[in-house]
Design a protein around this motif. Structure first.
Motif, PDB file in Angstrom:
ATOM      1  N   ALA A  81       0.820  -1.212   0.000  1.00 28.15           N
ATOM      2  CA  ALA A  81       0.000   0.000   0.000  1.00 28.15           C
ATOM      3  C   ALA A  81       0.853   1.261   0.000  1.00 28.15           C
ATOM      4  CB  ALA A  81      -0.930   0.001   1.210  1.00 28.15           C
ATOM      5  N   LYS A  82       2.013   1.223   0.637  1.00 27.46           N
ATOM      6  CA  LYS A  82       2.888   2.406   0.700  1.00 27.46           C
ATOM      7  C   LYS A  82       3.680   2.597  -0.585  1.00 27.46           C
ATOM      8  CE  LYS A  82       4.429   5.963   3.037  1.00 27.46           C
ATOM      9  NZ  LYS A  82       5.079   6.693   1.953  1.00 27.46           N
ATOM     10  N   GLY A  83       3.722   1.567  -1.441  1.00 23.64           N
ATOM     11  CA  GLY A  83       4.378   1.727  -2.727  1.00 23.64           C
ATOM     12  C   GLY A  83       5.633   0.913  -2.935  1.00 23.64           C
ATOM     13  N   THR A  84       5.971   0.042  -1.991  1.00 23.99           N
ATOM     14  CA  THR A  84       7.130  -0.827  -2.174  1.00 23.99           C
ATOM     15  C   THR A  84       6.884  -1.757  -3.366  1.00 23.99           C
ATOM     16  OG1 THR A  84       7.695  -0.758   0.170  1.00 23.99           O
ATOM     17  CG2 THR A  84       8.590  -2.584  -1.101  1.00 23.99           C
ATOM     18  N   ASP A  85       7.891  -1.923  -4.192  1.00 23.91           N
ATOM     19  CA  ASP A  85       7.772  -2.691  -5.429  1.00 23.91           C
ATOM     20  C   ASP A  85       7.443  -4.157  -5.145  1.00 23.91           C
ATOM     21  OD1 ASP A  85       8.191  -3.078  -8.341  1.00 23.91           O
ATOM     22  OD2 ASP A  85       9.884  -4.292  -7.654  1.00 23.91           O
ATOM     23  N   ILE A  86       6.376  -4.652  -5.757  1.00 28.12           N
ATOM     24  CA  ILE A  86       5.924  -6.024  -5.517  1.00 28.12           C
ATOM     25  C   ILE A  86       6.957  -7.036  -5.996  1.00 28.12           C
ATOM     26  CG2 ILE A  86       4.253  -7.759  -6.298  1.00 28.12           C
ATOM     27  CD1 ILE A  86       2.075  -5.781  -5.920  1.00 28.12           C
ATOM     28  N   ARG A  87       7.578  -6.771  -7.116  1.00 26.07           N
ATOM     29  CA  ARG A  87       8.589  -7.712  -7.617  1.00 26.07           C
ATOM     30  C   ARG A  87       9.729  -7.856  -6.614  1.00 26.07           C
ATOM     31  NH1 ARG A  87      13.052  -9.229 -10.219  1.00 26.07           N
ATOM     32  NH2 ARG A  87      12.784 -10.623 -12.020  1.00 26.07           N
ATOM     33  N   SER A  88      10.163  -6.733  -6.057  1.00 25.55           N
ATOM     34  CA  SER A  88      11.246  -6.772  -5.068  1.00 25.55           C
ATOM     35  C   SER A  88      10.832  -7.512  -3.811  1.00 25.55           C
ATOM     36  CB  SER A  88      11.686  -5.350  -4.720  1.00 25.55           C
ATOM     37  OG  SER A  88      12.176  -4.674  -5.854  1.00 25.55           O
ATOM     38  N   MET A  89       9.538  -7.436  -3.466  1.00 30.42           N
ATOM     39  CA  MET A  89       9.048  -8.153  -2.298  1.00 30.42           C
ATOM     40  C   MET A  89       9.034  -9.658  -2.551  1.00 30.42           C
ATOM     41  SD  MET A  89       5.972  -5.650  -0.968  1.00 30.42           S
ATOM     42  CE  MET A  89       5.414  -6.851   0.242  1.00 30.42           C
ATOM     43  N   PHE A  90       8.544 -10.062  -3.720  1.00 31.85           N
ATOM     44  CA  PHE A  90       8.586 -11.482  -4.070  1.00 31.85           C
ATOM     45  C   PHE A  90      10.035 -11.980  -4.036  1.00 31.85           C
ATOM     46  CE2 PHE A  90       4.343 -11.375  -6.385  1.00 31.85           C
ATOM     47  CZ  PHE A  90       3.771 -12.385  -5.625  1.00 31.85           C
ATOM     48  N   ALA A  91      10.931 -11.193  -4.604  1.00 30.04           N
ATOM     49  CA  ALA A  91      12.344 -11.589  -4.663  1.00 30.04           C
ATOM     50  C   ALA A  91      12.936 -11.720  -3.267  1.00 30.04           C
ATOM     51  CB  ALA A  91      13.127 -10.564  -5.486  1.00 30.04           C
ATOM     52  N   GLU A  92      12.561 -10.816  -2.391  1.00 29.35           N
ATOM     53  CA  GLU A  92      13.083 -10.882  -1.021  1.00 29.35           C
ATOM     54  C   GLU A  92      12.652 -12.169  -0.338  1.00 29.35           C
ATOM     55  OE1 GLU A  92      15.203 -10.091   2.230  1.00 29.35           O
ATOM     56  OE2 GLU A  92      15.232  -8.937   0.358  1.00 29.35           O
ATOM     57  N   GLY A 105      16.700 -10.507   4.300  1.00 31.99           N
ATOM     58  CA  GLY A 105      15.788 -10.143   5.378  1.00 31.99           C
ATOM     59  C   GLY A 105      14.569 -11.035   5.476  1.00 31.99           C
ATOM     60  N   GLY A 106      14.041 -11.420   4.326  1.00 28.86           N
ATOM     61  CA  GLY A 106      12.863 -12.271   4.331  1.00 28.86           C
ATOM     62  C   GLY A 106      11.575 -11.528   4.637  1.00 28.86           C
ATOM     63  N   SER A 107      10.551 -12.288   4.936  1.00 34.26           N
ATOM     64  CA  SER A 107       9.187 -11.779   5.059  1.00 34.26           C
ATOM     65  C   SER A 107       9.029 -10.666   6.086  1.00 34.26           C
ATOM     66  CB  SER A 107       8.252 -12.938   5.426  1.00 34.26           C
ATOM     67  OG  SER A 107       6.954 -12.475   5.724  1.00 34.26           O
ATOM     68  N   MET A 108       9.670 -10.786   7.239  1.00 33.45           N
ATOM     69  CA  MET A 108       9.399  -9.855   8.340  1.00 33.45           C
ATOM     70  C   MET A 108      10.274  -8.616   8.360  1.00 33.45           C
ATOM     71  SD  MET A 108       8.490 -12.222  11.640  1.00 33.45           S
ATOM     72  CE  MET A 108       9.914 -13.309  11.557  1.00 33.45           C
ATOM     73  N   HIS A 109      11.163  -8.446   7.389  1.00 30.94           N
ATOM     74  CA  HIS A 109      12.107  -7.327   7.461  1.00 30.94           C
ATOM     75  C   HIS A 109      12.160  -6.508   6.181  1.00 30.94           C
ATOM     76  CE1 HIS A 109      13.523 -10.368  10.434  1.00 30.94           C
ATOM     77  NE2 HIS A 109      13.480  -9.294  11.189  1.00 30.94           N
ATOM     78  N   ILE A 110      11.034  -6.385   5.521  1.00 35.68           N
ATOM     79  CA  ILE A 110      10.984  -5.612   4.279  1.00 35.68           C
ATOM     80  C   ILE A 110      11.055  -4.123   4.612  1.00 35.68           C
ATOM     81  CG2 ILE A 110       9.513  -4.986   2.320  1.00 35.68           C
ATOM     82  CD1 ILE A 110       8.455  -7.890   2.449  1.00 35.68           C
ATOM     83  N   ALA A 111      11.908  -3.402   3.896  1.00 33.74           N
ATOM     84  CA  ALA A 111      12.047  -1.960   4.077  1.00 33.74           C
ATOM     85  C   ALA A 111      12.279  -1.323   2.714  1.00 33.74           C
ATOM     86  CB  ALA A 111      13.210  -1.646   5.021  1.00 33.74           C
ATOM     87  N   ASP A 112      11.868  -0.082   2.578  1.00 37.44           N
ATOM     88  CA  ASP A 112      12.036   0.631   1.308  1.00 37.44           C
ATOM     89  C   ASP A 112      12.009   2.126   1.597  1.00 37.44           C
ATOM     90  OD1 ASP A 112      12.070   1.565  -1.253  1.00 37.44           O
ATOM     91  OD2 ASP A 112      10.198   0.619  -1.882  1.00 37.44           O
ATOM     92  N   LEU A 113      13.167   2.683   1.887  1.00 36.68           N
ATOM     93  CA  LEU A 113      13.239   4.081   2.293  1.00 36.68           C
ATOM     94  C   LEU A 113      12.810   5.035   1.191  1.00 36.68           C
ATOM     95  CD1 LEU A 113      16.577   4.089   4.344  1.00 36.68           C
ATOM     96  CD2 LEU A 113      14.236   3.686   5.126  1.00 36.68           C
ATOM     97  N   ASP A 114      12.927   4.609  -0.069  1.00 37.66           N
ATOM     98  CA  ASP A 114      12.563   5.478  -1.191  1.00 37.66           C
ATOM     99  C   ASP A 114      11.092   5.870  -1.180  1.00 37.66           C
ATOM    100  OD1 ASP A 114      15.150   5.471  -2.152  1.00 37.66           O
ATOM    101  OD2 ASP A 114      14.794   3.844  -3.593  1.00 37.66           O
ATOM    102  N   VAL A 115      10.245   5.033  -0.585  1.00 37.58           N
ATOM    103  CA  VAL A 115       8.818   5.355  -0.523  1.00 37.58           C
ATOM    104  C   VAL A 115       8.355   5.594   0.913  1.00 37.58           C
ATOM    105  CG1 VAL A 115       8.308   4.103  -2.646  1.00 37.58           C
ATOM    106  CG2 VAL A 115       8.124   2.911  -0.449  1.00 37.58           C
ATOM    107  N   GLY A 116       9.285   5.802   1.822  1.00 41.26           N
ATOM    108  CA  GLY A 116       8.920   6.091   3.204  1.00 41.26           C
ATOM    109  C   GLY A 116       8.579   4.877   4.043  1.00 41.26           C
TER     110      GLY A 116
END
Length: 332
Positions: A81-92, A105-116
């Protein structure tokens, strides 16, 4: 210390069709993650947010890009919802080098400073003080950024919750604490864990506003969060929002759901599913036809399936990559 910019930018309004698309992205993402795990292609644990899409889209989805969110172990919907790229999330989650944390990091440690997206956290209640700290930095720097901190109902019994709310209150920090009360903290009913009717009542102890809302009503969530965000931008301080919702799946992959009845789950799915409720509203007002909605769902399923097939071909971190992001690369 409270030097705020003069011009307050309005929080963006939510669009029903775009919100529906985003909610379906979240649900289908979660369903595919579950399928990948069942097929032995995903390791570790996961905490699915199926049934809680309205709090993700109605909360993080209405923020500006430079506003911040702090998330929990049940984080996928918030990140999308905040805008983190879905492809990058699948890859993580598939342990690929192209992931948001380069597959480490896996499922529980997704971060993306570019979108806050300041990151998710596997420690229950750890996000409360992180959010307060981020809000303090915005206040001290004189920006009009706000922080939206997600947490579960069980986290409100942690000491960090009370410490953070106290600081946020006395310093009037621009932070909104959004509690996703999905009725159960892991395997115990919240009714057995607290002696109050509403978790939002705890806001009174700290002299801040507390609100309980229907967390499966997208319009109510987005409007309530939007009001709290604008108040925070204008120096009005924090708000505690309790959003009543329900997770369709277990706490995590190993949950056998022995603590709640099948009938209870079915009632929530049939009568209070946030996506189906939004679909009904859009059809009733004539914005979309049933055929339009099903085409949206079909298109998203195909798009995400294609992304997964692509991600599977990505490279994995090397042995040498184990040593990166451990120590500071430059001398302090």
């Amino acid at each position: 210390m409270n030097k705020r910019v003069n011009k307050i930018q309005q929080t963006k309004l939510i669009d029903g069709i775009e919100a529906l698309k985003k909610m379906w992205e979240i649900r289908i993402f979660e369903e595919m993650i579950q399928e990948l795990f069942s097929a032995g292609e995903l390791y570790g644990t996961m905490h699915l947010c199926i049934g809680q899409e309205a709090t993700a889209v109605g909360g993080a989805g209405i923020l500006r890009q430079n506003d911040w969110i702090v998330s929990t172990h049940r984080n996928h919907g918030h990140c999308i919802a905040k805008g983190t790229d879905i492809r990058s999330m699948f890859a993580e989650m598939l342990g690929k080098k192209t992931g948001t944390n380069e597959g480490k990091g896996g499922s529980m440690h997704i971060a993306d400073l570019d979108v806050g997206n300041l990151g998710s956290n596997g420690i229950v209640g750890a996000g409360f003080p992180i959010a307060a700290g981020a809000a303090l930095s915005a206040q001290m720097q004189g920006t009009d950024q706000v922080v939206l901190c997600y947490a579960g109902d069980g986290a409100t019994n942690e000491g960090s919750f009370h410490e953070a709310l106290n600081l946020a209150s006395i310093w009037q920090l621009p932070v909104i604490y959004l509690i996703e009360n999905n009725q159960y903290g892991m395997s115990s009913s919240i009714k057995q864990m607290v002696n109050i009717d509403k978790l939002s009542n705890r806001a009174m102890s700290y002299g801040i506003e507390g609100i309980t809302i229907d967390g499966n009503n997208l319009t109510e969530v987005s409007q309530t969060v939007s009001n709290a965000v604008e108040k925070a931008r204008n120096g009005g301080g924090p708000t505690l929002i309790e959003a009543l919702t329900y997770r369709h799946k277990g706490h995590s992959k190993s949950d056998k759901l022995l603590y709640r009845s099948d009938d209870e789950c079915q009632q929530w799915k049939e009568n209070n599913d946030p996506i189906f409720r939004l679909e009904s509203e859009l059809m009733k007002e004539g914005t979309l036809l049933e055929a339009d909605i099903r085409e949206i769902e079909k298109t998203i399923r195909q798009e995400l399936a294609d992304i997964v097939d692509s991600v599977k071909l990505d490279s994995e971190p090397t042995i040498e990559d184990l040593w990166t992001h451990v120590y500071a690369e430059d001398e302090v």
